[in-house]
Design a protein around this motif. Structure first.
Motif, PDB file in Angstrom:
ATOM      1  N   ASP A 205       0.818  -1.216   0.000  1.00  0.00           N
ATOM      2  CA  ASP A 205       0.000   0.000   0.000  1.00  0.00           C
ATOM      3  C   ASP A 205       0.854   1.268   0.000  1.00  0.00           C
ATOM      4  N   VAL A 206       2.156   1.119  -0.140  1.00  0.00           N
ATOM      5  CA  VAL A 206       3.032   2.288  -0.318  1.00  0.00           C
ATOM      6  C   VAL A 206       3.882   2.066  -1.557  1.00  0.00           C
ATOM      7  N   ARG A 207       3.950   3.083  -2.371  1.00  0.00           N
ATOM      8  CA  ARG A 207       4.752   3.006  -3.593  1.00  0.00           C
ATOM      9  C   ARG A 207       5.382   4.378  -3.827  1.00  0.00           C
ATOM     10  N   VAL A 208       6.656   4.387  -4.105  1.00  0.00           N
ATOM     11  CA  VAL A 208       7.351   5.646  -4.387  1.00  0.00           C
ATOM     12  C   VAL A 208       7.880   5.572  -5.820  1.00  0.00           C
ATOM     13  N   ARG A 209       7.270   6.356  -6.676  1.00  0.00           N
ATOM     14  CA  ARG A 209       7.704   6.380  -8.080  1.00  0.00           C
ATOM     15  C   ARG A 209       8.783   7.441  -8.242  1.00  0.00           C
ATOM     16  N   ASN A 210       9.870   7.090  -8.893  1.00  0.00           N
ATOM     17  CA  ASN A 210      10.945   8.050  -9.172  1.00  0.00           C
ATOM     18  C   ASN A 210      11.207   8.069 -10.675  1.00  0.00           C
ATOM     19  N   ARG A 242      14.770   1.636  -0.203  1.00  0.00           N
ATOM     20  CA  ARG A 242      14.346   0.230  -0.268  1.00  0.00           C
ATOM     21  C   ARG A 242      13.522   0.022  -1.543  1.00  0.00           C
ATOM     22  N   LEU A 243      14.069  -0.777  -2.454  1.00  0.00           N
ATOM     23  CA  LEU A 243      13.377  -0.998  -3.724  1.00  0.00           C
ATOM     24  C   LEU A 243      12.248  -2.004  -3.587  1.00  0.00           C
ATOM     25  N   PHE A 244      12.495  -3.082  -2.888  1.00  0.00           N
ATOM     26  CA  PHE A 244      11.546  -4.180  -2.893  1.00  0.00           C
ATOM     27  C   PHE A 244      10.528  -4.060  -1.774  1.00  0.00           C
ATOM     28  N   PRO A 245       9.321  -4.600  -1.968  1.00  0.00           N
ATOM     29  CA  PRO A 245       8.926  -5.590  -2.985  1.00  0.00           C
ATOM     30  C   PRO A 245       8.511  -5.006  -4.339  1.00  0.00           C
ATOM     31  N   TRP A 246       8.545  -3.674  -4.510  1.00  0.00           N
ATOM     32  CA  TRP A 246       8.216  -3.175  -5.846  1.00  0.00           C
ATOM     33  C   TRP A 246       9.390  -3.460  -6.773  1.00  0.00           C
ATOM     34  N   GLY A 247      10.382  -2.604  -6.764  1.00  0.00           N
ATOM     35  CA  GLY A 247      11.597  -2.885  -7.515  1.00  0.00           C
ATOM     36  C   GLY A 247      11.450  -2.804  -9.020  1.00  0.00           C
ATOM     37  N   ALA A 279       7.886  -6.201 -11.205  1.00  0.00           N
ATOM     38  CA  ALA A 279       7.816  -6.022  -9.759  1.00  0.00           C
ATOM     39  C   ALA A 279       8.098  -7.376  -9.105  1.00  0.00           C
ATOM     40  N   GLU A 280       8.679  -7.332  -7.920  1.00  0.00           N
ATOM     41  CA  GLU A 280       9.122  -8.584  -7.305  1.00  0.00           C
ATOM     42  C   GLU A 280       7.968  -9.549  -7.056  1.00  0.00           C
ATOM     43  N   PHE A 281       6.794  -9.013  -6.801  1.00  0.00           N
ATOM     44  CA  PHE A 281       5.676  -9.886  -6.441  1.00  0.00           C
ATOM     45  C   PHE A 281       4.815 -10.275  -7.636  1.00  0.00           C
ATOM     46  N   GLN A 295       3.062 -20.712  -0.506  1.00  0.00           N
ATOM     47  CA  GLN A 295       1.686 -21.064  -0.138  1.00  0.00           C
ATOM     48  C   GLN A 295       0.890 -19.844   0.337  1.00  0.00           C
ATOM     49  N   PHE A 296       1.540 -18.986   1.115  1.00  0.00           N
ATOM     50  CA  PHE A 296       0.840 -17.810   1.635  1.00  0.00           C
ATOM     51  C   PHE A 296       1.657 -16.543   1.364  1.00  0.00           C
ATOM     52  N   PRO A 297       1.760 -16.134   0.118  1.00  0.00           N
ATOM     53  CA  PRO A 297       2.554 -14.934  -0.177  1.00  0.00           C
ATOM     54  C   PRO A 297       1.866 -13.689   0.378  1.00  0.00           C
ATOM     55  N   GLN A 298       2.689 -12.760   0.850  1.00  0.00           N
ATOM     56  CA  GLN A 298       2.119 -11.514   1.371  1.00  0.00           C
ATOM     57  C   GLN A 298       1.528 -10.687   0.231  1.00  0.00           C
ATOM     58  N   PHE A 299       2.270 -10.655  -0.882  1.00  0.00           N
ATOM     59  CA  PHE A 299       1.812  -9.885  -2.046  1.00  0.00           C
ATOM     60  C   PHE A 299       1.811 -10.774  -3.275  1.00  0.00           C
ATOM     61  N   HIS A 300       0.835 -10.556  -4.133  1.00  0.00           N
ATOM     62  CA  HIS A 300       0.812 -11.288  -5.393  1.00  0.00           C
ATOM     63  C   HIS A 300      -0.023 -10.508  -6.401  1.00  0.00           C
ATOM     64  N   SER A 301       0.379 -10.597  -7.663  1.00  0.00           N
ATOM     65  CA  SER A 301      -0.340  -9.897  -8.724  1.00  0.00           C
ATOM     66  C   SER A 301      -0.145 -10.623 -10.045  1.00  0.00           C
ATOM     67  N   ILE A 302      -1.190 -10.660 -10.836  1.00  0.00           N
ATOM     68  CA  ILE A 302      -1.073 -11.187 -12.192  1.00  0.00           C
ATOM     69  C   ILE A 302      -1.306 -10.070 -13.216  1.00  0.00           C
ATOM     70  N   ASP A 303      -1.238  -8.817 -12.738  1.00  0.00           N
ATOM     71  CA  ASP A 303      -1.422  -7.667 -13.632  1.00  0.00           C
ATOM     72  C   ASP A 303      -0.206  -7.563 -14.558  1.00  0.00           C
ATOM     73  N   VAL A 304      -0.433  -7.741 -15.843  1.00  0.00           N
ATOM     74  CA  VAL A 304       0.704  -7.858 -16.766  1.00  0.00           C
ATOM     75  C   VAL A 304       1.538  -6.580 -16.842  1.00  0.00           C
ATOM     76  N   LYS A 305       0.962  -5.439 -16.486  1.00  0.00           N
ATOM     77  CA  LYS A 305       1.776  -4.232 -16.573  1.00  0.00           C
ATOM     78  C   LYS A 305       2.782  -4.117 -15.417  1.00  0.00           C
ATOM     79  N   LEU A 306       2.674  -5.023 -14.455  1.00  0.00           N
ATOM     80  CA  LEU A 306       3.683  -5.091 -13.401  1.00  0.00           C
ATOM     81  C   LEU A 306       4.754  -6.132 -13.720  1.00  0.00           C
ATOM     82  N   GLY A 307       4.629  -6.787 -14.869  1.00  0.00           N
ATOM     83  CA  GLY A 307       5.621  -7.763 -15.289  1.00  0.00           C
ATOM     84  C   GLY A 307       6.640  -7.155 -16.228  1.00  0.00           C
TER      85      GLY A 307
END
Lengths: 366, 80
Positions: A205-210, A242-247, A279-281, A295-307
């Motif tokens: 829920d926090v993201r810093v775009r540079n 800190r880049l991750f988990p976005w990165g 993105a890492e997740f 089995q229980f990832p904290q974050f997960h996404s299948i949004d292709v624009k994050l790949g």
């Protein structure tokens, strides 16, 4: 045109980082956009008006409508069902120029069936080095609310800051350097995307775009030819240092060639290439396949624009200064205006596929 | 030398250095004189794409994960 107007126009000639709506001139502009890719069609008419007011004050207002017809993955629709939704956006900007300094405030409102956004902005620009350069600072705060159908509202706050320096290096060369940062706090997941195994996607829920951007332009006046080169580097952070988990990191580069054709026509050929890492997740494993996440990832996404992805955008634009219409009495009023027509093909390495981008515009000073 | 003195001296050196640097910059004539600016309003030397930028930014932010670099805040739509 007043001297204040002329000065502000010269500022605008430099200042790409000044919000468009702050461009000071008595002018009305109309534009239509048509974008079509296999699963999505967007039709976007828009209108913008800028007006000089007494006291070196300028005013800009705009309105646009996005009519989006989609069966896209982003809409979470995996069936052959078309959905059409409308997004309305309107904005107002007011600026005041004192000597070589301009200060502006702006407000933007955007509404679609499941999304609401308010943005307030503050801009400051200062001509430097005998006005051959321009320093521009833009600040903005946004309050968004994502209201998925049959879901609870999810807020998102965005704080934005951008600083740029534009300098005329010679009578025919201009360069620009800029840095932007946006701090996003709140709901950033796609409410309609669901992993077959894990359910609704979960992103931090926090993201810093540079963003660091550099641009340079050069004109060969005798040939009527201009060249531009743009480069942009982007990196996501989860917090400071800190880049991750976005990165997510990306590089975008764009080259443009402008060619004057006779007195009234100009052709622009451009090509933009964008490449990014994931993105890492983000997980690209096919739905239902095991092993993509724990089995229980904290974050997960299948949004292709994050790949990891790449996009290409070759485009051609033709601009016509419509002076020739001055010879036809019924159309004489439009002869001071400029027509613009462009076509581009947006190639994507993602399942969205290729998209046709067509734009047409007309701008008239008054 | 005490820490505060060292800090104060460093600050003075920095201020003087910056003043000197900016003074030197101001002392130089700008690379483009006012009477040489006729080309600077040409489209080829202008990075502002006007209304064209709006849809481009919207397209890139909804199809690429890396939004920004256009001089103003993006978003405002369900495409973050």
């Amino acid at each position: 045109m007043t001297s204040a107007s002329a000065y502000r126009l010269s500022l605008c000639a430099f200042a790409l980082l000044i919000p468009l709506s702050a461009a000071a001139e008595d002018r009305v502009s109309l534009r239509g956009v048509y974008f079509r890719e296999p699963s999505t069609r967007v039709v976007q008419p828009m209108v913008q008006l800028t007006k000089d007011l007494p006291g070196s004050v300028d005013l800009g207002v705009h309105y646009l409508l996005d009519a989006i017809t989609s069966a896209s993955v982003a809409a979470g629709n995996f069936q052959d069902q078309l959905l059409t939704e409308h997004r309305h956006e309107t904005g107002v900007a007011v600026g005041k120029t004192i000597d070589h300094t301009r200060v502006g405030v702006s407000y933007r409102y955007s509404r679609e069936p499941d999304y609401l956004s308010h943005t307030a902005g503050l801009s400051f620009s200062q001509g430097v080095w005998q006005n051959s350069g321009l320093v521009a600072l833009n600040l903005a705060a946004t309050r968004d609310t994502n209201r998925p159908i049959n879901g609870t509202p999810n807020p998102l706050k965005v704080y934005f800051g951008g600083l740029s320096y534009t300098q005329a290096l010679s009578p025919t060369t201009v360069a620009q350097l800029g840095y932007e940062m946006a701090y996003l706090h709140g709901y950033m997941a796609n409410a309609y995307l669901r992993d077959p195994n894990l359910g609704r996607e979960q992103v931090p829920d926090v993201r810093v775009r540079n963003v660091v951007a550099a641009r340079i332009a050069h004109l060969f006046p005798d040939m009527g030819t201009g060249l531009q080169l743009h480069y942009r580097y982007y990196v996501d952070q989860a917090a400071a240092f800190r880049l991750f988990p976005w990165g997510l990191q990306s590089h975008s580069i764009e080259g443009r060639v402008y060619q004057r054709l006779g007195r009234d026509f100009e052709v622009r050929l451009s090509y933009r290439y964008h490449t990014q890492g994931a993105a890492e997740f983000y997980c690209a494993t096919a739905p239902g396949a095991p092993g993509c996440y724990g089995q229980f990832p904290q974050f997960h996404s299948i949004d292709v624009k994050l790949g990891a992805l790449a996009t290409h955008l070759p485009e051609i634009r033709i601009t016509w200064d419509a002076r020739a219409l001055g010879n036809f009495a019924p159309l004489r009023w439009s002869a001071r205006g400029t027509f613009e027509l462009s076509y581009g093909y947006f190639w994507q390495s993602t399942p969205y596929g290729g998209g046709h981008l067509l734009q047409a515009g007309y701008s008239l000073p008054f | 030398m005490r820490m505060s003195e060292r800090f104060r001296n460093s600050l003075i050196v920095c201020v003087l250095g910056l003043s000197g640097a900016s003074g030197a910059g101001c002392a130089h004539a700008p690379p483009v004189q006012p009477w040489q600016r006729e080309h600077l309003t040409k489209r080829a030397l202008n990075f502002d794409d006007g209304m064209e930028t709006r849809f481009r930014q919207h397209l890139f932010s909804s199809r690429e994960g890396a939004d920004g670099g256009y001089g103003h805040v993006g978003g405002g739509c369900g495409c973050n």
